[in-house]
Design a protein around this motif. Structure first.
Motif, short mmCIF file in Angstrom:
data_model
loop_
_atom_site.label_atom_id
_atom_site.label_comp_id
_atom_site.label_asym_id
_atom_site.label_seq_id
_atom_site.Cartn_x
_atom_site.Cartn_y
_atom_site.Cartn_z
N ALA A 47 -18.26 -23.11 2.04
CA ALA A 47 -19.09 -24.05 2.80
C ALA A 47 -20.15 -24.67 1.91
O ALA A 47 -20.41 -25.88 2.00
N LEU A 53 -18.94 -18.42 2.91
CA LEU A 53 -20.21 -19.06 2.61
C LEU A 53 -20.10 -19.90 1.34
O LEU A 53 -20.55 -21.04 1.30
N ALA A 102 -24.18 -22.71 7.84
CA ALA A 102 -23.33 -21.77 7.07
C ALA A 102 -24.01 -20.41 6.93
O ALA A 102 -23.37 -19.36 7.10
#
Length: 115
Positions: A97, A94, A61
């Motif tokens: 994730a 981000l 990620a």
């Protein structure tokens, strides 16, 4: 004797030249997305007690975030609306994730660390 001294001088120049090349490659490597992501994950791992699977997922990620940042954010005008929108988009990706990978307690700690 003259050839011996010349040989030693050439060897010294070659060795000095190799050190310069190695130093340049190290400075270039520190800006690679993988290196930055590895450092980020190492910092997070120490605080959140991550498992190996969590570390691998977060590494991927963070690499994706750094690649996207390098493409659309880094080096551009940070006040530009398009750059700000791209930055928010990548930060949200981000965050999604990370939320998917971490436990709720770890995610709360991660969010607190981000602010």
């Amino acid at each position: 004797m003259k050839k011996f001294i010349t040989g030693i001088a050439i060897a010294c120049f070659v060795l000095l030249g190799m050190n310069t090349i190695a130093a340049q490659s190290l400075s270039q490597d520190s800006q690679r997305p993988e290196v930055i992501a590895k450092q980020e994950v190492a910092d997070i791992s120490a605080d959140l007690s991550l498992s190996g699977d969590q570390e691998r997922s977060l590494f991927r990620a963070y690499v994706q975030k750094e690649v996207n940042y390098n493409k659309d954010v880094t080096g551009k005008d940070q006040k530009n609306a398009a750059v700000m929108a791209a930055k928010k988009k990548y930060d949200d990706q981000l965050s999604a994730a990370v939320k998917k990978v971490l436990t709720p307690e770890q995610y709360k700690k991660w969010q607190a660390k981000q602010k």
